[in-house]
Write a protein that holds these residues in place. Structure first.
Motif, short mmCIF file in Angstrom:
data_model
loop_
_atom_site.label_atom_id
_atom_site.label_comp_id
_atom_site.label_asym_id
_atom_site.label_seq_id
_atom_site.Cartn_x
_atom_site.Cartn_y
_atom_site.Cartn_z
N GLY A 1 37.62 22.20 -10.84
CA GLY A 1 37.04 23.27 -11.64
C GLY A 1 38.01 23.81 -12.65
N ASP A 2 37.48 24.40 -13.70
CA ASP A 2 38.32 25.05 -14.69
C ASP A 2 37.55 26.26 -15.19
OD1 ASP A 2 40.29 25.69 -16.47
OD2 ASP A 2 39.72 24.18 -17.95
N PRO A 3 37.89 27.45 -14.80
CA PRO A 3 39.06 27.79 -13.99
C PRO A 3 38.87 27.41 -12.53
CG PRO A 3 37.75 29.75 -14.41
CD PRO A 3 37.11 28.64 -15.18
N ILE A 4 39.93 27.50 -11.77
CA ILE A 4 39.93 27.13 -10.36
C ILE A 4 39.64 28.38 -9.53
CG2 ILE A 4 41.34 26.27 -8.45
CD1 ILE A 4 43.08 24.88 -10.67
N ASN B 1 38.13 26.12 -5.01
CA ASN B 1 36.75 25.90 -5.45
C ASN B 1 35.76 25.96 -4.29
OD1 ASN B 1 37.39 25.49 -8.27
ND2 ASN B 1 38.42 23.65 -7.58
N ARG B 2 35.80 27.08 -3.57
CA ARG B 2 34.94 27.25 -2.39
C ARG B 2 33.46 27.10 -2.75
NH1 ARG B 2 33.69 32.72 0.26
NH2 ARG B 2 35.15 33.44 -1.29
N GLY B 3 33.02 27.67 -3.87
CA GLY B 3 31.61 27.57 -4.27
C GLY B 3 31.18 26.14 -4.46
N ILE B 4 32.01 25.36 -5.14
CA ILE B 4 31.70 23.95 -5.35
C ILE B 4 31.70 23.20 -4.02
CG2 ILE B 4 32.56 21.80 -6.38
CD1 ILE B 4 33.63 23.55 -8.71
N LEU C 1 28.52 23.70 -2.12
CA LEU C 1 27.38 22.97 -2.68
C LEU C 1 27.49 21.47 -2.51
CD1 LEU C 1 26.84 24.91 -6.03
CD2 LEU C 1 25.36 24.92 -4.02
N MET C 2 28.69 20.94 -2.65
CA MET C 2 28.88 19.49 -2.73
C MET C 2 29.30 18.84 -1.42
SD MET C 2 28.05 19.17 -5.84
CE MET C 2 28.50 17.54 -6.36
N SER C 3 29.66 19.64 -0.43
CA SER C 3 30.23 19.09 0.78
C SER C 3 29.39 19.49 2.00
CB SER C 3 31.66 19.63 0.95
OG SER C 3 32.14 19.37 2.24
N ASP C 4 29.46 18.68 3.00
CA ASP C 4 28.80 18.99 4.27
C ASP C 4 29.86 19.32 5.31
OD1 ASP C 4 26.64 19.35 5.95
OD2 ASP C 4 26.67 17.28 6.65
N ASP C 5 30.92 19.98 4.87
CA ASP C 5 32.05 20.27 5.74
C ASP C 5 31.83 21.60 6.46
OD1 ASP C 5 34.53 20.77 6.92
OD2 ASP C 5 35.65 19.94 5.23
N GLU C 6 31.58 21.54 7.75
CA GLU C 6 31.33 22.74 8.54
C GLU C 6 32.54 23.67 8.53
OE1 GLU C 6 29.64 25.66 10.87
OE2 GLU C 6 28.71 24.06 9.71
N ARG C 7 33.74 23.14 8.40
CA ARG C 7 34.93 24.00 8.36
C ARG C 7 34.87 24.94 7.16
NH1 ARG C 7 39.34 19.52 8.12
NH2 ARG C 7 37.83 18.97 6.54
N ILE C 8 34.44 24.43 6.01
CA ILE C 8 34.33 25.26 4.80
C ILE C 8 33.28 26.35 5.02
CG2 ILE C 8 33.74 25.30 2.33
CD1 ILE C 8 36.40 23.96 2.90
#
Length: 112
Positions: free
Chosen positions: A60-63, A83-86, A89-96
């Motif tokens: 991302g820019d900005p990060i 880039n928590r928001g991204i 949306l883009m990941s299926d990572d339960e940790r996030i």
């Protein structure tokens, strides 16, 4: 000895050109000021086992930058998310998602 959560430090913001993470303001909650629901969320989401760096600094820019420091009696857990928001949306990572839920509680209930 059982570890106790003695302090939370949280730094977040957008890292635009010329802004470094250390330039962002840190919010600090000493142990007695940590809201009960935040303390509960840290335990329920098992955040103490999620230390590390997550996300893509270059996505991302900005990060978007989140840094959470959980200071325990005899240990410290540090979590950095780029880039928590991204990532949500883009990941299926339960940790996030777990980290995100605690950060939302901290931002909503833990105005420091």
């Amino acid at each position: 000895m059982i570890q106790d959560l003695e302090q939370i430090d949280y730094r977040c913001g957008m890292l635009e050109a010329g802004i470094q993470p250390d330039d962002l303001q840190v919010k600090t909650w000493p142990g007695e000021k940590i809201p009960v629901d935040v303390r509960k969320a840290v335990i329920e989401e098992n955040l103490l086992n999620l230390g590390g760096v997550y996300g893509d600094e270059g996505a991302g820019d900005p990060i978007e930058y989140d840094y959470l420091k959980l200071i325990l009696t005899d240990d410290t857990v540090e979590i950095t998310v780029f880039n928590r928001g991204i990532m949500l949306l883009m990941s299926d990572d339960e940790r996030i998602r777990r980290i995100h839920r605690v950060l939302c509680k901290l931002m909503n209930d833990g105005e420091g």
